[in-house]
Design an enzyme around this catalytic site. Sequence first.
Site, PDB file in Angstrom:
ATOM      1  N   GLN A 101      14.230 -21.317  19.056  1.00 16.64           N
ATOM      2  CA  GLN A 101      12.845 -20.794  18.596  1.00 16.64           C
ATOM      3  C   GLN A 101      11.997 -21.888  17.896  1.00 16.64           C
ATOM      4  OE1 GLN A 101      13.579 -16.558  16.742  1.00 16.64           O
ATOM      5  NE2 GLN A 101      15.422 -17.497  16.848  1.00 16.64           N
ATOM      6  N   HIS A 119       9.741 -21.029  21.978  1.00 19.51           N
ATOM      7  CA  HIS A 119       8.181 -21.044  21.318  1.00 19.51           C
ATOM      8  C   HIS A 119       7.625 -22.229  21.548  1.00 19.51           C
ATOM      9  CE1 HIS A 119       9.897 -17.581  18.455  1.00 19.51           C
ATOM     10  NE2 HIS A 119       9.740 -17.319  19.753  1.00 19.51           N
ATOM     11  N   CYS A 148      -9.186 -32.961  24.903  1.00 20.47           N
ATOM     12  CA  CYS A 148      -8.821 -33.305  26.269  1.00 20.47           C
ATOM     13  C   CYS A 148      -9.427 -34.515  26.826  1.00 20.47           C
ATOM     14  CB  CYS A 148      -8.607 -32.357  27.198  1.00 20.47           C
ATOM     15  SG  CYS A 148      -8.005 -32.872  28.876  1.00 20.47           S
ATOM     16  N   GLY A 187      21.219 -19.959  12.085  1.00 23.80           N
ATOM     17  CA  GLY A 187      19.892 -20.163  11.293  1.00 23.80           C
ATOM     18  C   GLY A 187      18.568 -19.647  11.847  1.00 23.80           C
ATOM     19  N   SER A 189      16.763 -15.822  11.197  1.00 23.03           N
ATOM     20  CA  SER A 189      16.779 -14.643  10.576  1.00 23.03           C
ATOM     21  C   SER A 189      16.906 -13.256  11.661  1.00 23.03           C
ATOM     22  CB  SER A 189      15.347 -14.234   9.618  1.00 23.03           C
ATOM     23  OG  SER A 189      14.166 -14.497  10.564  1.00 23.03           O
ATOM     24  N   PRO A 214      23.575 -18.877   5.842  1.00 22.71           N
ATOM     25  CA  PRO A 214      23.851 -18.675   4.306  1.00 22.71           C
ATOM     26  C   PRO A 214      23.972 -17.255   3.627  1.00 22.71           C
ATOM     27  CG  PRO A 214      22.444 -20.366   4.533  1.00 22.71           C
ATOM     28  CD  PRO A 214      22.423 -19.726   5.854  1.00 22.71           C
ATOM     29  N   ALA A 231      24.351 -24.618   8.462  1.00 22.79           N
ATOM     30  CA  ALA A 231      24.794 -25.026   9.851  1.00 22.79           C
ATOM     31  C   ALA A 231      25.255 -26.409   9.726  1.00 22.79           C
ATOM     32  CB  ALA A 231      23.719 -24.955  10.536  1.00 22.79           C
TER      33      ALA A 231
HETATM   34  P1  OAD Z   1      13.221 -17.806   9.585  1.00 20.10           P
HETATM   35  O1  OAD Z   1      12.334 -18.578   8.643  1.00 20.10           O
HETATM   36  O2  OAD Z   1      12.881 -16.401   9.565  1.00 20.10           O
HETATM   37  O3  OAD Z   1      14.778 -17.742   9.220  1.00 20.10           O
HETATM   38  C1  OAD Z   1      15.394 -18.885   8.991  1.00 20.10           C
HETATM   39  C2  OAD Z   1      16.978 -18.558   8.725  1.00 20.10           C
HETATM   40  O4  OAD Z   1      17.810 -19.610   8.357  1.00 20.10           O
HETATM   41  C3  OAD Z   1      17.196 -17.458   7.533  1.00 20.10           C
HETATM   42  O5  OAD Z   1      18.045 -16.340   7.960  1.00 20.10           O
HETATM   43  C4  OAD Z   1      17.846 -18.478   6.446  1.00 20.10           C
HETATM   44  O6  OAD Z   1      18.921 -17.691   5.851  1.00 20.10           O
HETATM   45  C5  OAD Z   1      18.656 -19.504   7.500  1.00 20.10           C
HETATM   46  N1  OAD Z   1      18.926 -20.758   6.993  1.00 20.10           N
HETATM   47  C6  OAD Z   1      18.287 -21.462   6.047  1.00 20.10           C
HETATM   48  N2  OAD Z   1      18.874 -22.632   5.902  1.00 20.10           N
HETATM   49  C7  OAD Z   1      19.972 -22.536   6.569  1.00 20.10           C
HETATM   50  C8  OAD Z   1      21.020 -23.592   7.021  1.00 20.10           C
HETATM   51  N3  OAD Z   1      21.086 -24.740   6.136  1.00 20.10           N
HETATM   52  N4  OAD Z   1      21.905 -23.542   7.885  1.00 20.10           N
HETATM   53  C9  OAD Z   1      21.786 -22.187   8.382  1.00 20.10           C
HETATM   54  N5  OAD Z   1      20.845 -21.038   8.385  1.00 20.10           N
HETATM   55  C10 OAD Z   1      19.829 -21.406   7.414  1.00 20.10           C
HETATM   56  O7  OAD Z   1      13.324 -18.562  10.978  1.00 20.10           O
HETATM   57  P2  OAD Z   1      13.527 -18.196  12.283  1.00 20.10           P
HETATM   58  O8  OAD Z   1      14.301 -17.080  12.349  1.00 20.10           O
HETATM   59  O9  OAD Z   1      13.416 -19.339  13.230  1.00 20.10           O
HETATM   60  O10 OAD Z   1       7.874 -17.779  15.594  1.00 20.10           O
HETATM   61  O11 OAD Z   1      11.920 -17.375  12.769  1.00 20.10           O
HETATM   62  C11 OAD Z   1      11.697 -16.946  14.059  1.00 20.10           C
HETATM   63  C12 OAD Z   1      10.410 -17.101  14.236  1.00 20.10           C
HETATM   64  O12 OAD Z   1       9.500 -16.548  13.563  1.00 20.10           O
HETATM   65  C13 OAD Z   1       9.747 -18.623  14.377  1.00 20.10           C
HETATM   66  O13 OAD Z   1      10.085 -19.165  15.761  1.00 20.10           O
HETATM   67  C14 OAD Z   1       8.287 -18.529  14.420  1.00 20.10           C
HETATM   68  C15 OAD Z   1       8.378 -17.472  12.966  1.00 20.10           C
HETATM   69  O14 OAD Z   1       7.369 -16.863  12.739  1.00 20.10           O
HETATM   70  C16 OAD Z   1       6.445 -17.936  15.742  1.00 20.10           C
HETATM   71  O15 OAD Z   1       5.889 -19.004  15.048  1.00 20.10           O
HETATM   72  C17 OAD Z   1       6.080 -17.533  17.002  1.00 20.10           C
END
Ligand code: OAD
Length: 245
Positions: A101, A119, A148, A187, A189, A214, A231
């Site tokens: 993502q 994304h 552009c 990594g 949510s 975590p 991770a």
């Molecule tokens: P989030 O910020 O929602 O979640 C990040 C996750 O990574 C959380 O569950 C943390 O606990 C975890 N985390 C933090 N540090 C870590 C580490 N060192 N190792 C493993 N995990 C760790 O980010 P996404 O799930 O990527 O979309 O969010 C999904 C989408 O929402 C993004 O692509 C973006 C956002 O709004 C758009 O912009 C369309």
Amino acid sequence: MDSAFAAIAERLKTATSVVALTGAGVSAESGIPTFRGPEGLWQHYKPEDLATPQAFARDPRLVWEWYDWRRQKIAPASPNPAHEVLAQLEQIVPDFLLITQNIDGLHRLAGSRRLIEMHGCIWQVRCLTEGTVYENREVPLSLLPPQCACGSMVRPDVVWFGESLSVEDQARAFAAAESADIFLTIGTSALVQPAASLPIVAKDRGAFVAEINPVPTPITPLVDSHLQGAAGVILPQILSILLKS
Ligand code: OAD
């Protein structure tokens, strides 16, 4: 915990088809902020002001300023051990697909090629008139919003809230989840669709689902193994056991 790592390593050794889904947490150890959580970007900014087509139509300069700031944070960042292990797994597992993502491009920089950037990518821009997509790595941008060669404005070639993902990418991601032996969710949510459905689809179709994070997420109760931690620490340990076995 070591035995949980060994169990995943053992499964990876014999798996034919492995899918990994990553989110912002995989790049946290490269110094790139995540979206949610106490230090997340969405604590300081509202998605509806910055990451929607309506926000861009209303104030393209504001949206581009935010992306320019993010590009400045991402540009000096390097892949961390988590990105590197995922690139190595692509070489080891017969059928491996990485679905991210993240728009930071760090998986590609680490060497991953069997990769879907669901994304989009922050280094690609799209002409609003011609629809052409091309790379733009200027940091910081000298003109906001950037233009552009045809004189029209460009936008980041990323997927905003309220926009659809590429039909081909979605079809490929779901087909891979359906046929995976092992699905790793790392990594993320697990809150944003359609990515959040992928581990559930994989689980329904019989995959072994492991989560690395975590903290627990909404899908933690559904997974077969929740490996609690960073991770960049856990993935190298799993790979090391896999390579020794
Ligand atoms: P989030 O910020 O929602 O979640 C990040 C996750 O990574 C959380 O569950 C943390 O606990 C975890 N985390 C933090 N540090 C870590 C580490 N060192 N190792 C493993 N995990 C760790 O980010 P996404 O799930 O990527 O979309 O969010 C999904 C989408 O929402 C993004 O692509 C973006 C956002 O709004 C758009 O912009 C369309």
